[in-house]
Design an enzyme around this catalytic site. Structure first.
Site, PDB file in Angstrom:
ATOM      1  N   GLU A 221     141.766   5.124  20.347  1.00  0.00           N
ATOM      2  CA  GLU A 221     141.621   5.192  21.798  1.00  0.00           C
ATOM      3  C   GLU A 221     141.186   3.832  22.343  1.00  0.00           C
ATOM      4  OE1 GLU A 221     138.909   8.479  22.598  1.00  0.00           O
ATOM      5  OE2 GLU A 221     139.581   9.467  20.749  1.00  0.00           O
ATOM      6  N   GLU A 332     139.128  11.292  31.321  1.00  0.00           N
ATOM      7  CA  GLU A 332     138.256  12.265  30.662  1.00  0.00           C
ATOM      8  C   GLU A 332     136.843  12.089  31.206  1.00  0.00           C
ATOM      9  OE1 GLU A 332     136.464  13.226  26.178  1.00  0.00           O
ATOM     10  OE2 GLU A 332     138.071  11.745  26.435  1.00  0.00           O
TER      11      GLU A 332
END
Length: 417
Positions: A221, A332
């Site tokens: 990520e 997120e």
């Protein structure tokens, strides 16, 4: 009166020292009852042990530097000799040095875009780390003490695949799956969303994913995040993350454990990004690309307009040693529900996707790397918003931006209790 007098006299005549002893014992018991045992005896000892563990961990991750640069936001950036960075504490890397950059990047990458940008606050002084070193944001005692525990410092909170309304991680993402993927690329709009609770965060990133959403999930990520717990402020910061077991025991943010190998001396992972976008004002985005070098199999990271940052060695992973099975783009947040209702923490710009350019956050030029090491536009991404009344997403396509998404939202509002 007589009986009282006889009693005192009798006691005194037996032993004056006994009377003094009883008085002292009475005083001791009174004090002991007023102050909990943990505070008088165990708490200082436990705090001392904790501080010793924290300082030992700091010594492990803060490597000796040849130069230190003070950032305007208070960060200290240490210039560490590249082969002494935390990655080389890994048993598979001890005694080695960083690899040379791959001979070729994915087809479709424009190498002429490779310019030296100033997109982090610490570079405003025109000071940089010398060749042969890498910049590392220094971790402080305060950074570690803000964490839930020393063991979880620098790691994401464990989670299941998707959250529930009882609290957890919430997403607004576009994704592709059902094929073999060897990387991803996008330009990510940078904002400073408000994070209202100390153990929450808000991030925008690319996910390169393989394995199941059980205990064997592999992810790589990269993007930007606002995390008061990790960094102690509300600045958006460039970050990386990896895990091979669904965020349980392996992996970490940035360079806070042995894993990612940095090769660039001008970008500090974990440092603040500047400038940032403003509502109805100037928009700013960063380019992020992750791809698997077909020759050696390592996963490389590119930031900005073509700057190679470093790589995740392939041996770190199980499923990602081969390829990814899903790519995600989006936002997120953590919804802790600490006040008994949905958090006010914002995602993206803090505005819904429907507001569009200049108001909602975006990803543009969404691409994946295919089996032939070529960048190709994604076609019709799947869209997922865990709670669309809190954080929404929509997709589009045009000749300038290619495939894009708008995403985000304010968190708690009339439709998001």
């Amino acid at each position: 009166m007589a009986s009282a007098s006889i009693s005192t006299s009798s006691f005194s005549s037996k032993s004056p020292t006994s009377f003094i002893f009883v008085c002292i014992m009475f005083l001791f018991v009174s004090v002991a009852e007023s102050v909990p045992v943990n505070e008088t005896r165990f708490k200082p000892l436990e705090e001392l042990k904790k501080l010793r563990r924290v300082r030992a961990h700091l010594k492990k991750i803060n490597k000796p530097s040849v130069k230190t640069i003070q950032s305007p936001d208070g960060d200290l950036i240490d210039c560490v000799v590249s082969h002494l960075q935390p990655a080389f504490d890994h048993p598979m890397l001890i005694g080695q040095k960083p690899l040379e950059p791959p001979s070729e990047r994915p087809k479709g990458h424009n190498s002429s875009d490779e310019i030296l940008e100033r997109i982090q606050l610490w570079t405003e002084s025109n000071e940089f780390c010398p060749d042969g070193t890498i910049p590392i944001r220094r971790t402080t005692e305060k950074d570690i003490l803000r964490a839930n525990s020393l063991k979880r410092f620098g790691r994401k909170i464990r989670r299941v695949r998707r959250d529930t309304m009882n609290g957890g991680h919430e997403h607004a993402v576009g994704f592709v799956n059902g094929d073999r993927y060897y990387g991803a690329k996008a330009n990510i709009n940078v904002w400073s969303p408000r994070v209202t609770e100390p153990y929450e965060f808000s991030l925008s990133q690319l996910w390169v994913i393989s394995g199941s959403f059980g205990h064997d999930l592999n992810t790589i990520e990269a993007g930007w995040q606002v995390s008061p717990e990790l960094y102690g402020d509300g600045y958006p910061r460039f970050f990386t993350y990896w895990t091979t077991d669904a965020y349980q025991e392996t992996g970490c943010y940035n360079l806070l454990c042995s894993g990612f190998v940095q090769t660039n001396n001008r970008i500090a992972i974990g440092a603040a990004i500047y400038p940032r976008s403003s509502y109805k004002g100037r928009q700013f985005d960063i380019g992020v690309m992750i791809w698997k070098d077909p020759k050696h199999g390592h996963w490389w990271l590119q930031f900005g307009s073509g700057m190679l940052i470093g790589y995740w060695p392939s041996f770190l992973f199980s499923h990602l040693q081969k390829h990814a099975s899903m790519i995600q783009f989006g936002g997120e947040i953590v919804n802790s529900r600490s006040r008994g209702h949905h958090t006010y923490t914002q995602m993206g710009s803090g505005h819904f996707a429907s507001e569009g350019y200049g108001k909602a956050a975006y990803f543009r030029n969404l691409q994946v790397v295919d089996w032939g090491n070529s960048l190709v536009p994604i076609s019709s991404p799947h869209l997922l918003a865990d709670h669309p009344n809190c954080y929404s997403i929509k997709a589009g396509k045009n000749n300038v931006w290619g495939n894009y998404i708008y995403y985000g939202g304010p968190g708690r509002n009339g439709g998001c209790p």
